[in-house]
Scaffold this motif. Structure first.
Motif, PDB file in Angstrom:
ATOM      1  N   LYS A 159       7.498   9.976  -3.720  1.00 39.14           N
ATOM      2  CA  LYS A 159       6.462  10.763  -4.397  1.00 39.14           C
ATOM      3  C   LYS A 159       5.308   9.869  -4.840  1.00 39.14           C
ATOM      4  N   HIS A 165       3.048   6.677   1.634  1.00 38.58           N
ATOM      5  CA  HIS A 165       2.035   7.648   2.062  1.00 38.58           C
ATOM      6  C   HIS A 165       1.160   7.068   3.177  1.00 38.58           C
ATOM      7  N   PRO A 190       5.027  14.078  -1.358  1.00 42.19           N
ATOM      8  CA  PRO A 190       4.189  15.175  -1.855  1.00 42.19           C
ATOM      9  C   PRO A 190       3.895  16.215  -0.756  1.00 42.19           C
ATOM     10  N   SER A 191       3.770  17.460  -1.179  1.00 39.19           N
ATOM     11  CA  SER A 191       3.621  18.534  -0.190  1.00 39.19           C
ATOM     12  C   SER A 191       2.327  18.389   0.630  1.00 39.19           C
ATOM     13  N   TYR A 192       1.280  17.740   0.064  1.00 42.50           N
ATOM     14  CA  TYR A 192       0.046  17.614   0.866  1.00 42.50           C
ATOM     15  C   TYR A 192       0.284  16.706   2.068  1.00 42.50           C
TER      16      TYR A 192
END
Ligand code: NCD
Length: 307
Positions: A159, A165, A190-192
């Motif tokens: 997260k 990321h 994260p959902s994005y």
């Protein structure tokens, strides 16, 4: 003028060129030792760092250049209330290129919009960390020989982990990649990123909670630290911090050619007994970090070194 704010700022072709250059630097360091003579790198670090800041500084020194900067917000004019926009305008007068780490997502992007020198994002909050990704990619390419057709397990704090990321973003451009996302429910990607990167590019992925159940499927295991500084309360951190501990027993379930990467610093998510396993490459990974940063500085300053 070019900046490096996100790992996608370099096309896959440019990335290949940069990694070729980094590998030439690794094998012929003397060729590059005066390449940045007379040039200055500013390191603007508003958040703690060991590897990233010092590897940037080592990179510039190895190129024959000089470094200046600060290593915490308290020791700079930020403590007096100066904005990032003002700081970068000033630094543009003192240096030729800068690397910025900031606790706020997007701060290097704001800096780049006001800067007259190339800005490198050296980590912005829980968002991105593109130069760690270059390091990770050089490690994978040097030791696995490819980016395609790999099963990549990312484990820990998915997260808040900005290195995760950026790595997902960068690897989303290759074929046959499968991501295995291993985290407690509270620390999922994260959902994005799930929507805008994984689903948009039709990438194969699965989310699981247990490392031992999937470790045998992986070509790469990317371990991460639970990001204490981004938690809102200590109780949650204490509850989640020991979610995963990679030890010799778990390593015995992994393939003989699986590589273990970690951006470091580790806290206790990899037990020290794993360090002697030849599949553990995180210290080598830190060394690659210097070569990719040297290659990045040369690329952004448009300096070519001939044979
Ligand atoms: C990482 C970071 O700062 O995001 N560290 C690094 O740059 N090598 C990972 C971490 O702090 O856990």
């Amino acid at each position: 003028m070019r900046h490096l704010l996100s790992p996608l700022d370099l096309s896959t072709e440019e990335l290949d060129e940069l990694l070729d250059l980094a590998s030439d630097i690794e094998h012929n360091p003397d060729k590059y030792k005066e390449a940045c003579k007379g040039k200055k790198l500013a390191t603007l670090f508003y958040e703690p760092s060991t590897r990233t800041r010092l590897s940037f500084e080592a990179a510039m020194l190895n190129l024959g250049g000089n470094v200046l900067g600060f290593s915490s917000a308290d020791s700079s004019s930020v403590a007096k209330g100066e904005t990032v926009s003002d700081t970068i305008r000033i630094i543009s007068c003192y240096a030729d290129i800068c690397a910025m780490r900031h606790y706020k997502e997007g701060a290097p992007l704001v800096a780049a919009s006001k800067s007259s020198i190339p800005v490198i994002n050296a980590g912005d909050g829980g968002h991105q960390h593109p130069t760690q990704t270059l390091t990770d990619l050089m490690t994978i390419r040097s030791l696995k020989g490819r980016f395609d057709n790999l099963v990549i397990g990312l484990c820990g704090d998915l997260k808040f982990g900005r290195t995760v990321h950026s790595l997902i973003n960068a690897l989303s451009r290759y074929t046959g990649i499968k991501f295995v996302l291993i985290s407690p429910n509270e620390l999922k990607v994260p959902s994005y990123i799930i929507q805008d990167v994984l689903e948009k590019n039709n990438l194969e992925y699965k989310e699981v909670e247990r490392l031992d159940e999937v470790i045998g499927e992986l070509d790469i295991l990317y371990m991460t630290r639970v990001q204490k500084e981004r938690f809102f309360n200590e109780e949650d951190y204490i509850r989640l911090k020991d979610s995963y501990i990679l030890d010799a027993e778990k390593m015995s379930l992994a393939r003989p050619d699986m590589l273990v990467l970690h951006p470091l610093p580790r806290v206790n998510e990899i037990s020290i007994e794993v360090d002697d396993d030849e599949r553990a490459v995180y210290f080598k990974q830190a060394q690659y970090g210097v070569y990719v940063r040297m290659a990045l500085i040369l690329t952004l300053l448009e300096i070519k070194v001939s044979d």
